[in-house]
Write an enzyme that holds these catalytic residues in place. Structure first.
Site, PDB file in Angstrom:
ATOM      1  N   GLU A   1       0.851  -1.194   0.000  1.00 38.30           N
ATOM      2  CA  GLU A   1       0.000   0.000   0.000  1.00 38.30           C
ATOM      3  C   GLU A   1       0.879   1.233   0.000  1.00 38.30           C
ATOM      4  O   GLU A   1       1.139   1.808  -1.044  1.00 38.30           O
ATOM      5  CB  GLU A   1      -0.936  -0.031   1.200  1.00 38.30           C
ATOM      6  CG  GLU A   1      -2.067   0.981   1.115  1.00 38.30           C
ATOM      7  CD  GLU A   1      -3.180   0.660   2.089  1.00 38.30           C
ATOM      8  OE1 GLU A   1      -4.060   1.505   2.252  1.00 38.30           O
ATOM      9  OE2 GLU A   1      -3.176  -0.429   2.691  1.00 38.30           O
TER      10      GLU A   1
ATOM     11  N   GLU B   1      -2.024   0.279  13.441  1.00 39.94           N
ATOM     12  CA  GLU B   1      -3.208   0.673  12.685  1.00 39.94           C
ATOM     13  C   GLU B   1      -4.484   0.314  13.433  1.00 39.94           C
ATOM     14  O   GLU B   1      -5.441   1.082  13.459  1.00 39.94           O
ATOM     15  CB  GLU B   1      -3.196  -0.030  11.321  1.00 39.94           C
ATOM     16  CG  GLU B   1      -4.387   0.293  10.442  1.00 39.94           C
ATOM     17  CD  GLU B   1      -4.282  -0.377   9.088  1.00 39.94           C
ATOM     18  OE1 GLU B   1      -4.984   0.066   8.156  1.00 39.94           O
ATOM     19  OE2 GLU B   1      -3.511  -1.342   8.945  1.00 39.94           O
TER      20      GLU B   1
END
Length: 743
Positions: free
Chosen positions: A342, A624
């Site tokens: 990502e 996260e």
């Protein structure tokens, strides 16, 4: 200086990272040279040497921009590198962001399919004349020892090729892209530090290494062994048992390969990037001698500005984790994470984190440069700020079946929230002038999406992303109604734009934004607020936190919202119940409504979900998810389990501004608000920041039943000390000590 050089590329395909060569004989010797300046860039990432020496310490140049419109070039003084008139310039170019893999669908060659370089040397002689040489068809190209290089997957270096004769071949010229070259304004990406192993052990035939800190960069290895032996290095942020936890990487290979020459080899894969704390070195055997294993930390070169400390080791570790996540995700652009497939410039992440970042490091040039790409991408999308910048999701090979239509609350609001954070921290109105038109364009884009009720409803929203009560595989299923979140966010952005526009005396923008804010606030109350009893639609912590923090409530309504928020926090066992939208604002909402004790109980919670749970699990960066690692040491089964993701680290702003108690009362800390919260869990706390006027700081400590507060106000600034139960105290420039009764 004008560009006379052109882009060059290999005339025939070359595997790996090609090296371009230019050889020149200058008309005069070094004793007649006043200065020599080298400018260079690439479609890819480039490293340049002149006469065998690196021209700078920059890596991954020219970085990542919205290449369709802007391609940075670097400019360095190379006078000291020129001795004899003979000059040789070598430039190695790898795929990088330009044509390497981007995002999670395997998209490659998003911007182009050729590795190209442009280099121009300008020599100024003492008599005022100039000589300019640069890339053109006279250059040649050959393969290098780097036979594979990808930011996600890793790099292969064959040391045997370093001594093999180069097979130089022709290049082709291209003028395409010359009009997009812009001088680099953002700080260069460099090696910012090194770490030695803290523990090594063997497992399943591999040498395992723990560097003790989750970091971003690569490995430097010095090794000797049989020619042709392949040493493979795999990277991961955490372990599951004694094995690397590679599932969080998703499809990113994060694997480097080093092929030995038979002599003493030094390997440093500078054309890739990894997020890791642990590595597994495979291919070792008794005949292989490792003489150096070093982790090289890489990031944009940002000067530290702000610090926090307290009597709590766990809280200090949390703050240090935020610092490390900032370093690891500020690499050319502000990214979401540095390890998996990502690593994109998600606008929502930096929108909520910008105030924290601006306190911790001098991010003004870094974020101002990125905002240039935000404006460019926004203009190309009719006023809509995309989810990521540079926006690679607009390309089908990267986007896949995602539908990207219209603005998205918080994510698109980065064009407002980031300039606001920079202006409040630095006080420089240029960030408003540069972005005001884009801010207004964003507001108009959102306004076009409003329903007949005047609220932002019905379209796609991320909302309170990663609500801890959402299923692991459905991170968007939050308790907070996404339309309530979106409408509240629109109100905040409109109010901020109105204030910024007024600061630069743009009357039309001020009126427009203020009017939109008023209409949005009224519509929010009509659609989502009930009075008997007082409730906001979806009745969860996030909606109350946003309404309070964004100043959407007055008088009794504000008090009722604070009481309800505190009640919900207590009902959750003082565990986090907010996601991406609510978490950055919940502590401020509690303390500003008189619930400081509730806020500190929430902050100091150690059971999951909480800020300190990752610390108890050994985290050295911000995760996260609240529970990216489960209590049994296994990785959360969800797809989004990055262990280096700064968004939830936005809590550090509250540590600075409230727990320690220093914040800008006016832009640029020209007036400083000192408003400490004397948490019963702490004996002392403090924060300091280097402002444009000098250092501002506060430290409070419990002593003999009192609290001693030391304050510093820089020259040219004023301050105010606000302590609950006492009258506010005006402060002039200088150092002050105030003693108050213990709270």
């Amino acid at each position: 200086m004008e560009w006379t050089a052109t882009f060059i590329a290999p005339a025939a395909e070359i595997d790996g990272a090609p090296t371009f060569r230019g050889q020149f004989v200058l008309s005069r010797g070094a004793d007649e040279i006043q200065s020599a300046v080298l400018r260079y860039s690439a479609k890819g990432v480039i490293e340049v040497t002149l006469n065998g020496r690196a021209v700078s310490d920059e890596v991954l140049a020219p970085g990542w921009t919205s290449y369709e419109w802007r391609l940075r070039y670097s400019e360095v003084d190379v006078t000291s590198l020129i001795g004899e008139p003979e000059v040789e310039i070598l430039a190695t170019v790898a795929d990088g962001w330009y044509r390497g893999r981007l995002a999670w669908r395997g998209g490659r060659e998003v911007y182009g399919d050729r590795a190209e370089a442009i280099i121009q040397l300008t020599v100024l002689y003492r008599d005022g004349t100039e000589e300019v040489v640069g890339t053109d068809s006279t250059w040649s190209v050959a393969g290098s020892a780097i036979t594979r290089a990808d930011l996600y997957d890793g790099e292969t270096i064959d040391a045997r090729l370093r001594s093999a004769p180069a097979q130089w071949s022709a290049v082709t010229e291209s003028a395409e892209g010359l009009d997009r070259l812009v001088p680099a304004q953002s700080p260069a990406v460099t090696r910012t530090g090194t770490l030695a192993p803290v523990r090594t052990w063997e497992s399943s035939g591999a040498l395992m290494v723990d560097f003790g800190q989750n970091l971003v960069g690569w490995l430097k290895l010095v090794v000797q062994g049989p020619s042709g032996r392949v040493i493979r290095v795999r990277h991961a942020e955490v372990l599951e048992g004694e094995a690397l936890a590679i599932r969080p990487l998703r499809s990113a290979l994060a694997t480097d390969e080093f092929i030995l020459s038979g002599g003493l080899d030094e390997f440093e894969p500078t054309f890739t990037l990894h997020g890791f704390r642990y590595i597994a070195i495979e291919g070792c055997s008794p005949e292989v001698a490792l003489s150096e294993i070093t982790a090289v930390v890489v990031g944009s070169t940002l000067t530290r500005r702000g610090w926090f400390e307290s009597s709590s080791a766990e809280l200090n570790r949390l703050h240090e984790n935020v610092v490390w996540s900032t370093r690891g995700n500020f690499v050319s652009i502000p990214t979401d994470c540095p390890q998996r497939d990502e690593r994109l410039g998600w606008t929502g992440d930096i929108a909520v984190f910008a105030s924290t970042a601006a306190f911790l490091v001098d991010s003004s040039a870094f974020l101002a440069d990125w905002l240039g790409d935000v404006r460019t991408e926004q203009a190309a999308q009719h006023g809509v700020v995309p989810w990521v910048v540079p926006d690679v999701l607009k390309y089908p090979a990267v986007r896949g079946d995602l539908e990207l239509t219209g603005p998205t609350a918080i994510w698109s609001d980065a064009i407002v929230w980031v300039p606001w954070a920079l202006w409040m921290t630095h006080g420089d109105p240029r960030v408003i002038h540069d972005n005001l038109d884009a801010m207004v364009a964003h507001l108009r884009a959102v306004e076009s999406q409003l329903s007949e009720r005047g609220v932002w409803e019905g379209g796609f929203q991320f909302g309170d992303w990663l609500d801890p009560d959402a299923p692991d595989d459905k991170p968007g299923l939050a308790k907070a109604d996404p339309d309530v979140v979106a409408t509240a966010v629109l109100y905040r952005s409109s109010a901020l734009v109105s204030r910024m526009a007024a600061a630069v005396e743009d009357a039309a923008a001020t009126r427009y934004a203020a009017d939109l804010a008023d209409r949005t606030l009224a519509a929010f109350h009509d659609a989502y607020v009930t009075r008997d009893p007082f409730r906001i639609l979806s009745d969860c912590a996030t909606v109350y936190a946003l309404a309070i923090a964004f100043d959407m409530l007055d008088g009794d309504a504000r008090e009722a919202a604070g009481d309800r928020l505190a009640e919900l926090v207590a009902e959750a066992g003082y565990r986090i119940s907010t996601g991406f939208a609510g978490t950055p604002f919940i502590l401020d909402a509690l303390t500003s409504t008189g619930h400081g004790e509730t806020a500190t109980r929430l902050l100091f919670q150690r059971e999951r979900p909480s800020w300190l749970y990752p610390v108890t699990m050994g985290a050295t960066t911000v995760w996260e998810r609240w529970d990216s690692l489960l209590p049994d040491g296994s990785v959360n089964p969800g797809q989004m389990t990055s262990f280096n993701h700064y968004a939830l680290g936005a809590v550090a702003a509250w540590l600075h501004e409230t727990l320690a108690g220093v914040s800008p009362a006016e832009p640029g800390y020209s007036r400083i608000r000192f408003a400490p919260l004397f948490a019963e869990q702490l004996d002392h706390a403090g924060a300091r920041i280097v402002t444009a006027r000098g250092e501002a700081g506060i430290r409070w400590e419990r002593r003999d039943g009192s609290i001693v507060i030391d304050l510093e106000v820089p020259a040219g600034a004023t301050g105010v000390l606000c302590v609950a139960g006492d009258d506010d105290r005006e402060l002039t420039a200088g150092r002050h000590r105030v003693t108050v009764a213990a709270r």
